[in-house]
Design a protein around this motif. Structure first.
Motif, PDB file in Angstrom:
ATOM      1  N   ASN A   1       2.446  -5.210  14.246  1.00  0.00           N
ATOM      2  CA  ASN A   1       2.029  -6.280  13.337  1.00  0.00           C
ATOM      3  C   ASN A   1       2.840  -6.266  12.041  1.00  0.00           C
ATOM      4  N   ARG A   2       3.229  -5.095  11.596  1.00  0.00           N
ATOM      5  CA  ARG A   2       4.015  -5.005  10.361  1.00  0.00           C
ATOM      6  C   ARG A   2       5.450  -5.460  10.571  1.00  0.00           C
ATOM      7  N   GLN A   3       5.899  -5.524  11.824  1.00  0.00           N
ATOM      8  CA  GLN A   3       7.281  -5.895  12.125  1.00  0.00           C
ATOM      9  C   GLN A   3       7.455  -7.394  12.366  1.00  0.00           C
ATOM     10  N   THR A   4       6.374  -8.142  12.449  1.00  0.00           N
ATOM     11  CA  THR A   4       6.466  -9.545  12.826  1.00  0.00           C
ATOM     12  C   THR A   4       6.132 -10.463  11.661  1.00  0.00           C
ATOM     13  N   ARG A   5       6.506 -11.707  11.840  1.00  0.00           N
ATOM     14  CA  ARG A   5       6.114 -12.753  10.892  1.00  0.00           C
ATOM     15  C   ARG A   5       5.358 -13.792  11.690  1.00  0.00           C
ATOM     16  N   MET A   6       4.348 -14.346  11.132  1.00  0.00           N
ATOM     17  CA  MET A   6       3.515 -15.407  11.700  1.00  0.00           C
ATOM     18  C   MET A   6       2.635 -14.916  12.849  1.00  0.00           C
TER      19      MET A   6
ATOM     20  N   ARG B   1       0.683 -11.949  15.314  1.00  0.00           N
ATOM     21  CA  ARG B   1       0.084 -10.619  15.181  1.00  0.00           C
ATOM     22  C   ARG B   1      -0.788 -10.328  16.392  1.00  0.00           C
TER      23      ARG B   1
END
Length: 144
Positions: free
Chosen positions: A73-78, A80
């Motif tokens: 989740n910390r590695q993604t944007r928009m 999760r």
């Protein structure tokens, strides 16, 4: 063009199984061969000024480390990962409707959801299936 019209046009043009469930609600089924072994149903809802896409990635997540999902989740944007009380894994993504300028915006949103679900499925498959071992005779083979 309004977000509802952009999404409607985009979903209509997708290959495979798509459906309009109600005003502001759509469903897309990604075929098993593109979704790590079994069909992936993605729901899209336009409500309260937000476009939300979500997909059920895994039912049985015993081989998934929940801390790995938090790291992902910390590695993604928009997009999760989320987990239900029954430990089912879902992928969610949100975009303000005002940010939907065209079909590429919806394509990106759905692509991130599908990519996340496929990544979780493939990760689980790798954890369940041991890596193939070389045929005997290697220096790591205790019998060789």
């Amino acid at each position: 063009m309004a977000a509802v019209d952009v999404i409607d046009t985009f979903v209509d043009e997708l290959p495979g199984t798509t459906r309009r469930l109600a005003h502001g609600e759509w469903g897309v089924t990604v075929a098993a061969e593109h979704a790590a072994g079994w069909p992936l149903d993605v729901g899209i809802v336009l409500a309260d000024g937000m476009v939300r896409a979500q997909a059920h990635a895994l039912t049985d997540a015993e081989t998934i480390d929940p801390w790995m999902l938090l790291w992902w989740n910390r590695q993604t944007r928009m997009a999760r990962f989320g987990c239900t009380r029954d430990h089912e894994i879902w992928v969610h993504a949100d975009l303000p409707a005002a940010a939907v300028a065209g079909e590429p915006d919806i394509d990106r949103l759905l692509g991130l959801v599908v990519e996340g679900a496929v990544a979780a499925r493939e990760y689980q498959q790798r954890r369940r299936e041991p890596a193939p071992q070389p045929a005997g005779g290697g220096w790591l083979d205790p019998a060789g």
